[in-house]
Design a protein around this motif. Sequence first.
Motif, PDB file in Angstrom:
ATOM      1  N   PRO A  99      54.208  11.403  33.895  1.00 36.63           N
ATOM      2  CA  PRO A  99      52.933  10.878  33.412  1.00 36.63           C
ATOM      3  C   PRO A  99      53.111  10.025  32.149  1.00 36.63           C
ATOM      4  O   PRO A  99      53.929  10.343  31.283  1.00 36.63           O
ATOM      5  N   ILE A 100      52.346   8.946  32.058  1.00 37.36           N
ATOM      6  CA  ILE A 100      52.371   8.095  30.865  1.00 37.36           C
ATOM      7  C   ILE A 100      50.944   7.798  30.403  1.00 37.36           C
ATOM      8  O   ILE A 100      49.995   7.852  31.181  1.00 37.36           O
ATOM      9  N   ARG A 101      50.835   7.491  29.125  1.00 40.98           N
ATOM     10  CA  ARG A 101      49.568   7.004  28.563  1.00 40.98           C
ATOM     11  C   ARG A 101      49.896   5.755  27.763  1.00 40.98           C
ATOM     12  O   ARG A 101      50.986   5.626  27.203  1.00 40.98           O
ATOM     13  N   LEU A 102      48.953   4.841  27.744  1.00 38.55           N
ATOM     14  CA  LEU A 102      49.158   3.584  27.031  1.00 38.55           C
ATOM     15  C   LEU A 102      48.079   3.393  25.984  1.00 38.55           C
ATOM     16  O   LEU A 102      46.921   3.747  26.206  1.00 38.55           O
ATOM     17  N   SER A 103      48.489   2.844  24.865  1.00 35.09           N
ATOM     18  CA  SER A 103      47.525   2.471  23.833  1.00 35.09           C
ATOM     19  C   SER A 103      47.561   0.955  23.694  1.00 35.09           C
ATOM     20  O   SER A 103      48.520   0.294  24.108  1.00 35.09           O
ATOM     21  N   ILE A 104      46.496   0.435  23.135  1.00 32.87           N
ATOM     22  CA  ILE A 104      46.411  -1.010  22.899  1.00 32.87           C
ATOM     23  C   ILE A 104      45.655  -1.225  21.593  1.00 32.87           C
ATOM     24  O   ILE A 104      44.757  -0.453  21.256  1.00 32.87           O
ATOM     25  N   ARG A 105      46.091  -2.241  20.877  1.00 25.56           N
ATOM     26  CA  ARG A 105      45.373  -2.602  19.652  1.00 25.56           C
ATOM     27  C   ARG A 105      45.272  -4.113  19.536  1.00 25.56           C
ATOM     28  O   ARG A 105      46.123  -4.852  20.033  1.00 25.56           O
ATOM     29  N   VAL A 106      44.221  -4.553  18.892  1.00 20.30           N
ATOM     30  CA  VAL A 106      44.025  -5.976  18.619  1.00 20.30           C
ATOM     31  C   VAL A 106      44.619  -6.248  17.244  1.00 20.30           C
ATOM     32  O   VAL A 106      44.200  -5.674  16.243  1.00 20.30           O
ATOM     33  N   LEU A 107      45.619  -7.142  17.220  1.00 25.24           N
ATOM     34  CA  LEU A 107      46.257  -7.524  15.961  1.00 25.24           C
ATOM     35  C   LEU A 107      45.525  -8.680  15.302  1.00 25.24           C
ATOM     36  O   LEU A 107      45.402  -8.736  14.079  1.00 25.24           O
ATOM     37  N   ASP A 108      45.051  -9.625  16.136  1.00 27.22           N
ATOM     38  CA  ASP A 108      44.390 -10.823  15.609  1.00 27.22           C
ATOM     39  C   ASP A 108      43.689 -11.532  16.755  1.00 27.22           C
ATOM     40  O   ASP A 108      43.956 -11.257  17.932  1.00 27.22           O
ATOM     41  N   HIS A 109      42.809 -12.437  16.407  1.00 22.84           N
ATOM     42  CA  HIS A 109      42.151 -13.285  17.411  1.00 22.84           C
ATOM     43  C   HIS A 109      41.527 -14.484  16.708  1.00 22.84           C
ATOM     44  O   HIS A 109      41.320 -14.474  15.489  1.00 22.84           O
ATOM     45  N   HIS A 115      45.682 -11.678  20.139  1.00 18.82           N
ATOM     46  CA  HIS A 115      47.031 -11.148  19.939  1.00 18.82           C
ATOM     47  C   HIS A 115      46.919  -9.628  20.033  1.00 18.82           C
ATOM     48  O   HIS A 115      46.248  -9.000  19.201  1.00 18.82           O
ATOM     49  N   ILE A 116      47.557  -9.030  21.050  1.00 14.90           N
ATOM     50  CA  ILE A 116      47.445  -7.596  21.279  1.00 14.90           C
ATOM     51  C   ILE A 116      48.814  -6.935  21.264  1.00 14.90           C
ATOM     52  O   ILE A 116      49.840  -7.594  21.405  1.00 14.90           O
ATOM     53  N   PHE A 117      48.790  -5.604  21.112  1.00 19.08           N
ATOM     54  CA  PHE A 117      50.017  -4.821  21.088  1.00 19.08           C
ATOM     55  C   PHE A 117      49.811  -3.553  21.905  1.00 19.08           C
ATOM     56  O   PHE A 117      48.864  -2.799  21.678  1.00 19.08           O
ATOM     57  N   HIS A 118      50.706  -3.324  22.866  1.00 15.00           N
ATOM     58  CA  HIS A 118      50.676  -2.139  23.727  1.00 15.00           C
ATOM     59  C   HIS A 118      51.787  -1.173  23.308  1.00 15.00           C
ATOM     60  O   HIS A 118      52.875  -1.609  22.938  1.00 15.00           O
ATOM     61  N   GLU A 119      51.515   0.120  23.475  1.00 11.79           N
ATOM     62  CA  GLU A 119      52.555   1.131  23.364  1.00 11.79           C
ATOM     63  C   GLU A 119      52.437   2.061  24.572  1.00 11.79           C
ATOM     64  O   GLU A 119      51.329   2.443  24.950  1.00 11.79           O
ATOM     65  N   MET A 120      53.587   2.389  25.170  1.00  4.92           N
ATOM     66  CA  MET A 120      53.649   3.280  26.323  1.00  4.92           C
ATOM     67  C   MET A 120      54.327   4.575  25.880  1.00  4.92           C
ATOM     68  O   MET A 120      55.435   4.538  25.340  1.00  4.92           O
ATOM     69  N   TYR A 121      53.645   5.697  26.117  1.00  9.40           N
ATOM     70  CA  TYR A 121      54.149   7.007  25.733  1.00  9.40           C
ATOM     71  C   TYR A 121      54.280   7.913  26.951  1.00  9.40           C
ATOM     72  O   TYR A 121      53.489   7.817  27.890  1.00  9.40           O
ATOM     73  N   GLY A 126      55.093  12.939  24.387  1.00 11.20           N
ATOM     74  CA  GLY A 126      54.661  12.037  23.319  1.00 11.20           C
ATOM     75  C   GLY A 126      55.711  11.016  22.927  1.00 11.20           C
ATOM     76  O   GLY A 126      55.498  10.230  21.997  1.00 11.20           O
ATOM     77  N   THR A 127      56.835  10.977  23.629  1.00  4.90           N
ATOM     78  CA  THR A 127      57.916  10.039  23.316  1.00  4.90           C
ATOM     79  C   THR A 127      57.466   8.607  23.564  1.00  4.90           C
ATOM     80  O   THR A 127      56.906   8.294  24.614  1.00  4.90           O
ATOM     81  N   LEU A 128      57.727   7.727  22.589  1.00  3.84           N
ATOM     82  CA  LEU A 128      57.449   6.305  22.752  1.00  3.84           C
ATOM     83  C   LEU A 128      58.493   5.723  23.700  1.00  3.84           C
ATOM     84  O   LEU A 128      59.692   5.811  23.442  1.00  3.84           O
ATOM     85  N   LEU A 129      58.035   5.139  24.807  1.00  6.79           N
ATOM     86  CA  LEU A 129      58.921   4.619  25.851  1.00  6.79           C
ATOM     87  C   LEU A 129      59.115   3.115  25.785  1.00  6.79           C
ATOM     88  O   LEU A 129      60.200   2.618  26.074  1.00  6.79           O
ATOM     89  N   ALA A 130      58.056   2.388  25.461  1.00  7.34           N
ATOM     90  CA  ALA A 130      58.136   0.924  25.465  1.00  7.34           C
ATOM     91  C   ALA A 130      56.977   0.353  24.665  1.00  7.34           C
ATOM     92  O   ALA A 130      55.959   1.023  24.439  1.00  7.34           O
ATOM     93  N   MET A 131      57.148  -0.905  24.254  1.00  5.26           N
ATOM     94  CA  MET A 131      56.112  -1.632  23.524  1.00  5.26           C
ATOM     95  C   MET A 131      56.059  -3.050  24.074  1.00  5.26           C
ATOM     96  O   MET A 131      57.077  -3.568  24.550  1.00  5.26           O
ATOM     97  N   ALA A 132      54.891  -3.662  23.985  1.00  3.74           N
ATOM     98  CA  ALA A 132      54.760  -5.063  24.389  1.00  3.74           C
ATOM     99  C   ALA A 132      53.756  -5.747  23.472  1.00  3.74           C
ATOM    100  O   ALA A 132      52.668  -5.230  23.214  1.00  3.74           O
ATOM    101  N   GLU A 133      54.165  -6.881  22.999  1.00  4.70           N
ATOM    102  CA  GLU A 133      53.302  -7.744  22.186  1.00  4.70           C
ATOM    103  C   GLU A 133      52.899  -8.907  23.083  1.00  4.70           C
ATOM    104  O   GLU A 133      53.751  -9.482  23.766  1.00  4.70           O
ATOM    105  N   GLN A 134      51.603  -9.240  23.107  1.00  5.94           N
ATOM    106  CA  GLN A 134      51.151 -10.319  23.987  1.00  5.94           C
ATOM    107  C   GLN A 134      50.168 -11.237  23.289  1.00  5.94           C
ATOM    108  O   GLN A 134      49.373 -10.809  22.460  1.00  5.94           O
ATOM    109  N   MET A 135      50.244 -12.508  23.689  1.00 10.73           N
ATOM    110  CA  MET A 135      49.257 -13.492  23.279  1.00 10.73           C
ATOM    111  C   MET A 135      48.473 -13.852  24.532  1.00 10.73           C
ATOM    112  O   MET A 135      49.045 -14.228  25.559  1.00 10.73           O
ATOM    113  N   LEU A 136      47.158 -13.707  24.437  1.00 10.61           N
ATOM    114  CA  LEU A 136      46.264 -14.045  25.532  1.00 10.61           C
ATOM    115  C   LEU A 136      45.475 -15.284  25.145  1.00 10.61           C
ATOM    116  O   LEU A 136      45.200 -15.507  23.961  1.00 10.61           O
TER     117      LEU A 136
END
Length: 182
Positions: A99-109, A115-121, A126-136
């Motif tokens: 099982p995984i859970r993902l968080s997302i935050r808005v860094l800027d717009h 500009h968003i940032f994802h974290e996959m746990y 609760g281990t951090l598995l991956a991160m992704a920074e994206q520009m939409l």
Amino acid sequence: MDGGEGRVVTPYEGTGHGEWDDTAEIPAPLVLHRTTISPAWVDYNGHLSESCYLLVFGDNSDAFFRYLGIGEQYRADGHSLYTVETHMHNLREITEGEPIRLSIRVLDHDAKRVHIFHEMYHETSGTLLAMAEQMLVHVDMEQGESCEMPPYLRRRLSAIQRAHGILPRPEVIGRPMGIRRR
């Protein structure tokens, strides 16, 4: 994943979007997407395939769009948010059925970009598995070019960004890729 029409379908497709409440507290970060690693996402090494990390982050973005107020009708009216750049950081392996859970935050717009940032746990450890920074970028799909978001979306993004401003800025944001030489 495949909607039977030969295209990728997110778990949120066809679900519309929630109603925005200007008085509701905005979690920092947002946790909108949880899932279990599908057998179809596991590669020959026995763990989540690199392309499927992006697939899962895309599903997280879709959950965020619906939180923001972007659903099928918004796209039918000719507008959407497109990803124009992604930087992923795969930190740990994860295997089928976990099982995984993902968080997302808005860094800027701004008027056209988010500009968003994802974290996959791992949901259990609760281990951090991956991160992704994206520009939409917000697009007029009929014209095939970027355009300004409507004022109500910008107000919502501003509220989310303010709420997320309390979080420490991840060190990986904006980091260039390369081989460091001495």
